[in-house]
Write a protein that holds these residues in place. Structure first.
Motif, short mmCIF file in Angstrom:
data_model
loop_
_atom_site.label_atom_id
_atom_site.label_comp_id
_atom_site.label_asym_id
_atom_site.label_seq_id
_atom_site.Cartn_x
_atom_site.Cartn_y
_atom_site.Cartn_z
N VAL A 1 0.66 -0.61 0.17
CA VAL A 1 0.11 0.14 -0.10
C VAL A 1 1.06 0.95 -0.14
N ASP A 2 1.95 1.23 1.06
CA ASP A 2 2.85 2.64 1.23
C ASP A 2 3.40 2.79 -0.16
N VAL A 3 4.07 2.34 -1.31
CA VAL A 3 4.67 2.22 -2.45
C VAL A 3 3.57 2.69 -3.27
N GLY A 4 2.16 1.77 -3.22
CA GLY A 4 1.68 1.83 -4.21
C GLY A 4 1.61 3.58 -4.27
N LEU A 5 0.45 3.72 -2.96
CA LEU A 5 0.60 5.58 -2.70
C LEU A 5 1.42 6.29 -2.87
N LEU A 6 2.14 6.42 -3.11
CA LEU A 6 3.42 7.05 -3.77
C LEU A 6 4.16 6.70 -5.33
N ILE A 7 3.28 6.04 -6.00
CA ILE A 7 3.19 5.89 -7.14
C ILE A 7 1.90 6.61 -7.76
N ASP A 8 0.51 6.31 -7.77
CA ASP A 8 -0.49 6.23 -8.08
C ASP A 8 -1.07 7.86 -7.73
N LEU A 9 -0.14 8.92 -5.99
CA LEU A 9 -0.19 10.07 -5.95
C LEU A 9 0.33 11.05 -7.15
N HIS A 10 2.02 10.20 -7.66
CA HIS A 10 3.16 10.54 -8.10
C HIS A 10 2.29 10.66 -9.24
N LYS A 11 1.71 9.42 -10.21
CA LYS A 11 0.76 9.45 -11.27
C LYS A 11 0.37 10.79 -11.66
N LEU A 12 -0.59 11.23 -9.82
CA LEU A 12 -2.32 11.91 -10.80
C LEU A 12 -1.41 13.75 -10.20
N GLY A 13 -0.39 13.96 -10.88
CA GLY A 13 -0.01 15.23 -10.62
C GLY A 13 0.51 15.26 -9.33
N ALA A 14 0.03 14.73 -7.31
CA ALA A 14 0.23 15.39 -6.30
C ALA A 14 1.58 16.56 -6.41
N ARG A 15 1.81 16.81 -5.74
CA ARG A 15 3.62 17.33 -5.40
C ARG A 15 3.41 16.45 -4.03
N VAL A 16 4.50 15.91 -4.68
CA VAL A 16 4.98 15.17 -3.52
C VAL A 16 6.25 15.53 -2.91
N VAL A 17 6.33 14.66 -1.45
CA VAL A 17 7.74 15.42 -0.92
C VAL A 17 7.67 14.65 0.07
N GLU A 18 9.27 14.71 1.23
CA GLU A 18 9.54 13.99 1.67
C GLU A 18 9.84 14.69 2.58
N ARG A 19 10.31 14.07 4.08
CA ARG A 19 10.29 14.88 5.17
C ARG A 19 11.10 14.58 6.16
N ASP A 20 11.95 14.65 6.79
CA ASP A 20 12.71 14.31 7.99
C ASP A 20 11.67 13.78 9.28
N ILE A 21 11.51 13.36 9.56
CA ILE A 21 10.78 13.53 10.89
C ILE A 21 11.99 12.69 12.27
N GLY A 22 13.36 12.59 11.94
CA GLY A 22 14.20 12.20 13.26
C GLY A 22 14.30 11.15 13.17
N TYR A 23 13.96 10.53 14.39
CA TYR A 23 15.20 9.00 14.97
C TYR A 23 13.32 8.81 15.77
N LYS A 24 13.60 7.26 15.05
CA LYS A 24 11.96 6.37 15.39
C LYS A 24 12.59 5.03 15.64
N ASP A 25 12.13 5.08 17.26
CA ASP A 25 12.17 3.88 18.00
C ASP A 25 11.15 3.10 17.73
N HIS A 26 11.00 1.96 16.64
CA HIS A 26 10.77 1.16 16.28
C HIS A 26 10.87 -0.50 16.41
N ASP A 27 10.65 -1.55 16.29
CA ASP A 27 11.16 -3.13 16.48
C ASP A 27 10.79 -2.95 15.25
N MET A 28 12.42 -3.93 15.20
CA MET A 28 12.12 -4.22 13.61
C MET A 28 11.80 -5.92 12.77
#
Lengths: 216, 247
Positions: free
Chosen positions: B167-194
């Motif tokens: 879903v995440d990569v699908g949204l990225l491709i489809d919204l880009h294709k739709l002409g949406a302005r897509v940016v990446e934003r650094d949200i810092g350190y994410k403490d998350h179980d791998m």
């Protein structure tokens, strides 16, 4: 009756056919979100008015037409949308607001939101399975509107038969039909043998009390 | 502009209270939505108690993350949606604000969050190489699979959500294709179980499937070639048997 069905999938298909049969002279309106599905719905249900609408636009449609709609059936493939639309329909004072669930686990959430007419297409699965697999006690049907219950009990022990006989003789509001092991149908206890099955119909509250007594 | 924060989750009872409270503290947040994937624990109960809107996703088939995300978008009423993983141990309101800000400020329609952590294995070994092949313009994203995203709510209604991990990569491709302005934003350190390596196999297949289905749809590759290339990997449904359709 003027009925609005929201959605163009499986549930909406069955809802549209059912409504046509229940109310052949009524006005049926169907709303869908994609052009492809609107085209298919128009061909499949020529008796219905099919409208293409954006997801947010459906709420506006319900609000604007609330005074002339008798029933709204939310039958989209998302319970989130069904919940949203049912809430707007209730706020718009549409007399009947009905949701068809995609996931039975959402029943309580809908009830908490005041949506009382909830159709769970999966509810038949445990009922029919337990009937087929010979479960001793089954809830076959609960009516959403009149609180009527239909249940069946396998008469596996003499003690259970006696208990049931006693309870039924005291509750005139409960009707019973018995099916013997050989498949004969009767409405008297006299002819029933052990291993047969009793089918009971009555007010939900009273019948549930009897089932509790019999289970003990 | 009102912000709806959405947590797609399952069996994360221990994280719900903190996540919902943190999200409510962020600027402009008008509602928090928890979409449950059929938890056996008290995830839903805790969510409701904390004032979140709660719903169980419409389909329970595993893994169903995409269905949960879609249902969250459909229940939301805010102008901007922010999606976050519920089990981020160091979550602060800042996470929500950083993601929502470019949309609120009118600089972007869709924001992908990126964060500091060891490189994601599926990201580096599957998503990035495939994006470089078929969508080189999206290869610049550090975390194309990031589940920390934000966007204009109505934009999410214009695309199809993959059901599972794609879903995440699908949204990225489809919204880009739709002409949406897509940016990446650094949200810092994410403490998350791998996730352990073996748990990434299904995810890798689904991510690859999501990208390849779109590459076929967008005529960036020959469907027959893709089928030959992926022969043996039966879990990737390219929709070829049903005429190369888009799922």
């Amino acid at each position: 009756m003027r009925t609005l069905i929201i959605g163009g999938g499986h549930s909406a298909y069955f809802a549209a056919n059912a409504i046509k049969e229940i109310d052949p002279e009524g006005k049926l309106i169907m709303i869908e979100f994609t052009t492809e599905k609107v085209n298919v719905l128009s061909k499949t249900f020529p008796f219905a008015e099919v409208i293409l609408q954006e997801i947010d636009g459906v709420e506006e449609y319900i609000k604007n037409n609330g005074s002339i709609l008798d029933a709204v059936v939310a039958a989209t493939e998302s319970d989130s949308l069904n919940l949203r639309y049912c809430k707007v329909a209730k706020e718009s004072a549409i007399p009947l607001t009905i949701s068809i669930l995609n996931n039975p686990l959402n029943r309580e959430i809908f009830l908490k939101e005041g949506i009382t007419y909830i159709i769970d297409p999966y509810s038949v699965i445990p009922v029919e399975l337990s009937e087929i697999l010979g479960s001793p006690m089954n809830i076959i049907y609960k009516s959403p509107k009149n609180r009527i219950l239909i249940t069946s009990i396998r008469l596996s022990e003499e003690k259970l038969l006696q208990k049931l006989r006693k309870e039924l003789s005291r509750s005139l509001e409960i009707s019973a039909i018995f099916v013997s092991q050989s498949g004969e149908i009767t409405n008297t206890f006299r002819d029933i043998d052990l291993g047969g099955r009793a089918y009971l119909i009555g007010a939900q509250e009273k019948l549930e009390k009897i089932l509790k007594m019999v289970k003990r | 502009m009102e912000v709806s924060v959405i947590f797609p989750t399952k069996n994360r009872e221990q994280f719900v209270k903190r996540a919902v409270r943190t999200a409510f503290k962020a600027k402009n947040v008008s509602e928090v939505i928890v979409v449950d994937g059929g938890s056996q624990d008290k995830t839903l109960e805790v969510a409701e108690r904390e004032g979140a809107k709660a719903i169980v996703q419409s389909r329970l088939s595993y893994p169903g993350k995409g269905i949960a995300m879609r249902d969250g978008a459909y229940l939301a009423t805010g102008d901007v949606l922010v999606y976050l993983d519920i089990d981020i141990k160091n979550m602060t309101p800042d996470f929500v604000e950083k993601l929502a800000e470019p949309v609120i400020e009118g600089e972007a329609d869709f924001v992908k969050g990126c964060f500091e952590r060891a490189a994601g294995r599926v990201t580096e070994l599957v998503a990035k190489p495939l994006l470089r092949m078929f969508y080189p313009e999206l290869a610049r994203f550090k975390q194309p699979l990031s589940g920390e995203i934000a966007g204009v709510r109505k934009l999410f209604y214009k695309v199809e959500f993959e059901q599972g991990w794609g879903v995440d990569v699908g949204l990225l491709i489809d919204l880009h294709k739709l002409g949406a302005r897509v940016v990446e934003r650094d949200i810092g350190y994410k403490d998350h179980d791998m996730k352990p390596l073996h748990a990434l196999t299904d995810m890798a297949y689904e991510v690859a499937g999501a990208i390849l289905r779109r590459a076929i749809r967008d005529q960036k590759t020959d469907p027959q070639w893709a089928e030959k290339y992926l022969r043996g990997v039966r879990t990737i449904d390219l929709g070829l048997e049903s005429g190369g359709g888009f799922v």
